[in-house]
Scaffold this motif. Sequence first.
Motif, PDB file in Angstrom:
ATOM      1  N   PHE A  54       0.827  -1.239  -0.073  1.00  0.00           N
ATOM      2  CA  PHE A  54       0.120  -0.079  -0.017  1.00  0.00           C
ATOM      3  C   PHE A  54       0.815   1.197   0.020  1.00  0.00           C
ATOM      4  N   PHE A  55       1.969   1.283   0.921  1.00  0.00           N
ATOM      5  CA  PHE A  55       2.740   2.265   1.027  1.00  0.00           C
ATOM      6  C   PHE A  55       3.458   2.687  -0.287  1.00  0.00           C
ATOM      7  N   ARG A  56       3.785   1.414  -0.749  1.00  0.00           N
ATOM      8  CA  ARG A  56       4.706   1.705  -2.281  1.00  0.00           C
ATOM      9  C   ARG A  56       3.639   2.292  -3.314  1.00  0.00           C
ATOM     10  N   MET A  57       2.582   1.942  -3.294  1.00  0.00           N
ATOM     11  CA  MET A  57       1.615   2.226  -4.302  1.00  0.00           C
ATOM     12  C   MET A  57       1.298   3.891  -3.973  1.00  0.00           C
ATOM     13  N   LEU A  58       1.465   4.105  -2.929  1.00  0.00           N
ATOM     14  CA  LEU A  58       1.038   5.519  -2.468  1.00  0.00           C
ATOM     15  C   LEU A  58       2.386   6.514  -2.856  1.00  0.00           C
ATOM     16  N   SER A  59       3.410   6.131  -2.555  1.00  0.00           N
ATOM     17  CA  SER A  59       4.435   6.954  -2.960  1.00  0.00           C
ATOM     18  C   SER A  59       4.884   6.887  -4.421  1.00  0.00           C
ATOM     19  N   GLY A  60       4.435   5.925  -5.092  1.00  0.00           N
ATOM     20  CA  GLY A  60       4.620   5.993  -6.626  1.00  0.00           C
ATOM     21  C   GLY A  60       5.770   5.169  -7.020  1.00  0.00           C
ATOM     22  N   ALA A  61       6.147   4.219  -6.194  1.00  0.00           N
ATOM     23  CA  ALA A  61       7.284   3.320  -6.095  1.00  0.00           C
ATOM     24  C   ALA A  61       6.876   2.220  -6.958  1.00  0.00           C
ATOM     25  N   MET A  62       5.340   1.945  -6.860  1.00  0.00           N
ATOM     26  CA  MET A  62       4.691   0.740  -7.512  1.00  0.00           C
ATOM     27  C   MET A  62       3.384   1.409  -8.107  1.00  0.00           C
ATOM     28  N   ARG A  63       3.081   0.585  -9.167  1.00  0.00           N
ATOM     29  CA  ARG A  63       2.125   1.116 -10.043  1.00  0.00           C
ATOM     30  C   ARG A  63       0.657   0.467  -9.508  1.00  0.00           C
ATOM     31  N   PRO A  64      -0.258   1.264  -9.158  1.00  0.00           N
ATOM     32  CA  PRO A  64      -1.610   0.464  -8.657  1.00  0.00           C
ATOM     33  C   PRO A  64      -2.256  -0.284  -9.965  1.00  0.00           C
ATOM     34  N   GLY A  65      -2.861  -1.359  -9.683  1.00  0.00           N
ATOM     35  CA  GLY A  65      -3.899  -1.995 -10.567  1.00  0.00           C
ATOM     36  C   GLY A  65      -5.044  -1.419 -10.896  1.00  0.00           C
ATOM     37  N   SER A  66      -5.742  -0.755  -9.872  1.00  0.00           N
ATOM     38  CA  SER A  66      -7.076   0.173 -10.220  1.00  0.00           C
ATOM     39  C   SER A  66      -7.227   0.912  -9.008  1.00  0.00           C
ATOM     40  N   GLY A  67      -8.210   1.881  -9.012  1.00  0.00           N
ATOM     41  CA  GLY A  67      -8.568   2.595  -7.891  1.00  0.00           C
ATOM     42  C   GLY A  67      -8.039   4.149  -7.934  1.00  0.00           C
ATOM     43  N   THR A  68      -8.262   4.725  -7.151  1.00  0.00           N
ATOM     44  CA  THR A  68      -7.631   6.111  -7.146  1.00  0.00           C
ATOM     45  C   THR A  68      -7.188   6.372  -5.774  1.00  0.00           C
ATOM     46  N   VAL A  69      -6.026   7.525  -5.982  1.00  0.00           N
ATOM     47  CA  VAL A  69      -5.553   8.102  -4.722  1.00  0.00           C
ATOM     48  C   VAL A  69      -5.604   9.591  -4.769  1.00  0.00           C
ATOM     49  N   ARG A  70      -6.228  10.192  -3.896  1.00  0.00           N
ATOM     50  CA  ARG A  70      -6.067  11.643  -4.262  1.00  0.00           C
ATOM     51  C   ARG A  70      -5.346  12.255  -2.760  1.00  0.00           C
ATOM     52  N   PHE A  71      -4.410  13.151  -3.287  1.00  0.00           N
ATOM     53  CA  PHE A  71      -3.520  13.758  -2.221  1.00  0.00           C
ATOM     54  C   PHE A  71      -3.697  15.195  -2.139  1.00  0.00           C
ATOM     55  N   ARG A  72      -3.814  15.913  -1.230  1.00  0.00           N
ATOM     56  CA  ARG A  72      -4.118  17.235  -1.044  1.00  0.00           C
ATOM     57  C   ARG A  72      -4.931  17.795  -2.233  1.00  0.00           C
ATOM     58  N   GLY A  73      -6.175  16.961  -2.503  1.00  0.00           N
ATOM     59  CA  GLY A  73      -6.930  17.414  -3.361  1.00  0.00           C
ATOM     60  C   GLY A  73      -6.716  16.950  -5.064  1.00  0.00           C
ATOM     61  N   ARG A  74      -5.578  16.346  -4.995  1.00  0.00           N
ATOM     62  CA  ARG A  74      -5.295  16.121  -6.461  1.00  0.00           C
ATOM     63  C   ARG A  74      -5.052  14.382  -6.696  1.00  0.00           C
ATOM     64  N   ASP A  75      -5.399  14.310  -7.842  1.00  0.00           N
ATOM     65  CA  ASP A  75      -5.568  12.720  -8.147  1.00  0.00           C
ATOM     66  C   ASP A  75      -4.270  12.425  -8.370  1.00  0.00           C
ATOM     67  N   ILE A  76      -3.336  11.616  -7.869  1.00  0.00           N
ATOM     68  CA  ILE A  76      -2.130  11.411  -7.924  1.00  0.00           C
ATOM     69  C   ILE A  76      -1.969   9.748  -8.371  1.00  0.00           C
ATOM     70  N   THR A  77      -3.043   9.046  -8.810  1.00  0.00           N
ATOM     71  CA  THR A  77      -2.981   7.650  -9.022  1.00  0.00           C
ATOM     72  C   THR A  77      -1.829   7.371 -10.414  1.00  0.00           C
ATOM     73  N   GLY A  78      -0.882   6.455  -9.957  1.00  0.00           N
ATOM     74  CA  GLY A  78       0.238   6.228 -11.035  1.00  0.00           C
ATOM     75  C   GLY A  78       1.199   7.216 -11.337  1.00  0.00           C
ATOM     76  N   TRP A  79       1.179   8.368 -10.693  1.00  0.00           N
ATOM     77  CA  TRP A  79       2.066   9.278 -10.659  1.00  0.00           C
ATOM     78  C   TRP A  79       3.410   8.539 -10.363  1.00  0.00           C
ATOM     79  N   ASP A  80       4.553   9.295 -11.051  1.00  0.00           N
ATOM     80  CA  ASP A  80       6.026   8.767 -10.579  1.00  0.00           C
ATOM     81  C   ASP A  80       6.127   9.170  -9.356  1.00  0.00           C
ATOM     82  N   ALA A  81       7.339   8.546  -8.650  1.00  0.00           N
ATOM     83  CA  ALA A  81       7.665   8.857  -7.383  1.00  0.00           C
ATOM     84  C   ALA A  81       8.312  10.249  -7.178  1.00  0.00           C
ATOM     85  N   PHE A  82       8.826  10.715  -8.051  1.00  0.00           N
ATOM     86  CA  PHE A  82       9.388  12.185  -7.458  1.00  0.00           C
ATOM     87  C   PHE A  82       8.498  12.974  -7.718  1.00  0.00           C
TER      88      PHE A  82
END
Lengths: 402, 243, 310, 425
Positions: B46-74
């Motif tokens: 889960f952590f790895r998907m949040l931080s961008g180290a691993m690409r999620p299969g499906s679903g969304t992550v919103r962080f500070r109001g922005r959709d960051i699903t599948g973003w690169d770690a940096f």
Amino acid sequence: MRRVWSSTETLAALLLLLPLLAVPWAFKPYAANVLAVYMIYGILALSLTLIWGYAGIMSFGQTAFFGIGAYAYGAIGLNWINRTQQTHAALVGGLVAAALLAAVVGYFMFYGRISDVYASIITLALTLVLFAFAVSTGGDEWVIGVARFGGFNGMFGQGESSQNIANFQIPPVTVWLPGMAEPFQFKINRESAAGYFLVLGASVLVYVVVRWLLRVRLGRVAIGIRENEARVASLGYDTRFYKFALFTIAGAIAGLAGILFAAWGRFVNPDRFGLGFASSTVVYVLLGGRTSLLGGFVGAAIIGYLTSYLAEIVPFATIPGDATPWMRFLMEAGRRIVREAPLLVQGAVLVGIVLALEDGVTPPLSRLLTRYRRWAWWVLLPVVVLYFAHRVACLQADWCLF
Amino acid sequence: MPERILEVASLTKHFGGLRAVHLDLTVDAGELRCLIGPNGAGKSTFFRMLSGAMRPGSGTVRFRGRDITGWDAFRVARLGMSIKFQVASVLEELSVRDNLHLAAEFRFGNRAGQRRAAAMLEVIGLTERADHPATWLSHGEKQWLEIGMASVGEPALILLDEPTAGMTAEEMKKTVRLLKRLNEAATVIVVEHDMNFIRMIAGRVTVMHQGEVFAEGSMEEIERNDGVRDIYLGKGSHYVVRR
Amino acid sequence: MSVDTAAIVVLEIVNSITILVLLALGLALIFGMMRIVNLAQGEFFTAGAFTVLSAVRFGHLPLWAGMLLAPVVVAGIGIVIERLIIRRLYGRPLDVMLATWGVSILLIGLITVIFGAVTQGIPFALGNFQVGRYSYPEYRIVMTTVAAGLMLGVSLLFRYTAFGRRARATIANPEMASAAGINTPRMFMLTFGLGAGLAGAAGAIMAPIVGVVPTMGALYIARAFITVVVGGPVVLVGTLSSASALGFIEALISRFSLFQIETAGHCAPPPCAINIGGSAFFGQIALLIFAILLLRLLPQGISGFWRQRR
Amino acid sequence: MRRPLNRREFLRTAAAVGGAAAAPALLKLRPAWAQGKKVPVGSLLDKTGGINIYGLPAIAGTEFAVAEINAKGGLLGKQLELIQYDTQSDIANFPKFAKKLILEDQVAVIHGGITSASRESFRPVIDEYKQLYFYNIIYEGGVCDKYVFVTGETPTQQMGPIAKYALKKYGTKAYTVAADYNFGHISWKWWDIFWRNGGGLEPVAGKKGQHVGKVEFIPLDVTDFNATINRIQEAKPDVLMSFLVGGAHINFYRQFAAAGLKNKIPIVSTTFGFGNEHIVLDAKEVEGLVACYPYFDELDNAQNRTFKAGMKKKMGDPNYYIGDAGAESYNGWHFWAKGVQKAGSFEREAVTKALESGIEWDSPMGRVKMDPASHHTVFTMHLAAVNNKRGWNVIESFPNIPPTETMQLCDLIKNPNQHTQFQPK
């Protein structure tokens, strides 16, 4: 403040630079010629050290950028020298061509998320493709202006007069700035060591620039990437960009080495892209030490000296006619082994250093120098200075003690 | 009502045929959230998907109001999320100071980054070892260094994956103090096994099991939950006094 | 195009595919099963050719006997190298590459010490057959048959033998296989030996039609790697599909000129033009460009793509 | 505060630094041969690598010639000290070792170089240091260089007889396979001219060839000739000309025979045989192939009998086949020795002048003569076919064939400052 420069390094610089500066006066011109090549290979090896030893990107085909730099210098130089009597554009063009190729390949590899092992294979494939290309350009149709690619022959120029066609060679580095009475020309012969000093200056410059690069953010991030790429990415660094940038810079440095090589021999041929040269470059770095910026120079000098020494001496040693068959067999076997020794040594260095996880020869040497610093300042340095002073006196004025 | 800093909706990840994570979770700004669960519950994934180290299969992550699903770690990091990995991953050959400097530099620049790194050295108590290569540090010191690296860039959200693994009791107390101090400026999510530690930091607890949220509440509520006892292999008190 | 030209083009394509299969099979096996890049594979190929040469010239054996001997000898060399060097480097992919490169250079040196750097030939006595206006050597058909036989043999070995089952288990999960009582170091050793042996067989088969020289492996190694990388993780399907695709392109571009680019050189007779296509060089370039395009589209290789689709 | 350097000052400083590094004469060395009892002489040949099929016989010829000169008391009372470097079939070694021979060993003369690519790689070095140099092997012609003497045969000498013979015997349609570098390309241009003109440089009446339209250039490392052989069959030529070079290309002849073409399409060549390919290959693969050289071991004259006996003794092999490359290296050294003796000096200018006075002598290949203006050699050429005993049968001999194509373009007496290579336009 962190200490940027230690007294050991001053000592090492003196021990290396003083003799190198004296070489053209202390030895016959061939020594300066050979040392110039070792330094050119050293610059190439330094570019590999930068990306392999410091950023962890293994490039089996660093020679691709060396070759491109040399060919681009040749092509532009051949076309411009007669018009402008200088090679400024060729120098810049060679650097740009090498950097551009490295940028394109780097973009494809790092932004295409190609894994490290594949990246190594791709760089190797790159240099082999360029080899295949370069050897296939022997025909008259492969020209850029007056520059013929020349295929297996290597690059040369071709001019046409009323009756016939004549060939000419790649020009030496020629710098002619306003205010100069005559152009500065790359030459290493009985009259002039200008080329030697140019190569020496370029080596020092590249060394200093790379040292500085490793101090600033680019270098520190690169080392971070080598240590743990995911960690660096999670700190907010776009590691792809840093790898890309470093790879491009290393490509440009390799290109500079290529330019100097083309200027040194006034000649460049497809072998510069070949497997043998590619593996030599890796061996220079491994033997010299992949984490030491001087390692490549040391490795190139050791292997270079060994290779020419063996090529000169051994193959022509004669077997006495009265030898017994057994002796004859043993001598022939020994002769053959020594004849192939450059290959055997290279292979053994690769396997041995990888298996034994050694640092190469430079780091232990520098540790020794640090430990016996005082001794080196008061004994080694004067001995070296006196030896070279004597060589100069002996050669220039026949004041020979021995 | 506090701002929601992190919203995770039906985040899934499959490994082969196995579903490793299937998760909904929200975290408020300023929280100190603990994430617990048995081995293989999917916490690190889960952590790895949040931080961008691993690409999620499906679903969304919103962080500070922005959709960051599948973003690169940096990019995730630049938006203000930082992570300390499970396996301490400091940059071994760099000095302690350089580790922190590198972490601070990209936000504050070279000079200010150096000052921040020096300040953080004080906070994590490694000033004396500042110029040693990180590889010389003890296990606990590496953990602190990495916590320092995760927080020196003043992120909005810090993810800490097992910050006390391998620490002595004394070191753990120090870590608790450190964590609370970090929480003053940032939201923190901690993955931990050590229940003593969880009790000491006294934040809200989310229990994960087989990749899903199993229970959520204060530490007292969780300790009273029979289901949570059962998922820790039914050994009633096992998780309360580990080791 | 007349019928016999079409037939000869088909034969050229088959020949191109055959050579790629022969080169890549052993490499694909080692890469696919052990995840290591063996840069010494080209020299295993060379060693196979020299085994045949020695058997015929010094052992006075018939050619076919030398060819049967070659894979055995080379597999032995492979096993020794695995035990001495590669075994110590599992889990360090880059170091394996470096070490095998070192081995490759060492082997070139050793073979040169023993046999000299001279190109040597192995005469053979097979005839040729007529395809319309063309006559075509029978030996090329024999090569294709052998390549197919090797593919089939490897396939049967993995599907129906105890070794194959264990090997497949080891690839799928080495730790699990080890826990289930499989001697995984031994499996790796045998796999490496098998891969080396296949390269030896390829060298032996190709020895009569190409020159036998210590550096012959280097000529082929790049193409072999490209075939393997494009093929992807499934050894047999990957090798066959990528060899077919690449061999097809290579043979076609080698034969047909596509277009011309005019240049300003001193050609006789003028005008100067670079012929794109219609030579072995452009065949190889086309192979490479096609391989890069394929990899950009299917980063996992052809067989990886199909496996994902499943 | 220090004043920053302005642009002009910077340029002036740069110029001064450049000048300082370029200006002083570093060394004033007297040539070594003026000092000692021995005269160092240099040879650059490929003892190892893919080109050593030519390098090994050339080295044998070199060592034999120098030993012979020394055994007769040396030159001008001094023994020759032969310094050889193995160039390992790597072109980069030629400029390197040439520099070493000139700058370090200070040799009186350099012999060697095999491929035209290697010669062109270090000819700039020869010119830069004004070094006397002998190139002793068949090549594509056109080298016109005051410092260079050529004792190998050129296109007119080989292609003229071959073209006449092939046009008469086989037909007018030719196909060419050539090594893909300057040798192959320039040779092919000459061949096109000779073939169209019925064996001469200018058009002649009588039977003429068609334009040699079909040519295929093959890189030196190619070993699989399947596609090439099919293309040859497609073109259905009357005769195949081969300018193939080196170890890898030997396979062409084998594969050509394996495709059953040996008895259908005859092969002629200017390169086959001087690396002793006819020994490496089986007679049934190449029997009947026609080539044209000034030297075959089978030549019957007194000098050659002595030469053959000496070489066989030196090599310790009664069946040793010398071949053209060995004999030409031997010739090259003797030409130089005759020049030195006539000049009474080892100095380049004096030796050049002596050689330009027109030296001729009876070599193992018969009477040979140095053409003064072009620095090339006039030979008696022999057209021969490979027999089934690993040797050659001479078909016809052509006495005193000059290297016409180079002589037409090159006059080093009139234009002594030429250092170039010409090629047909």
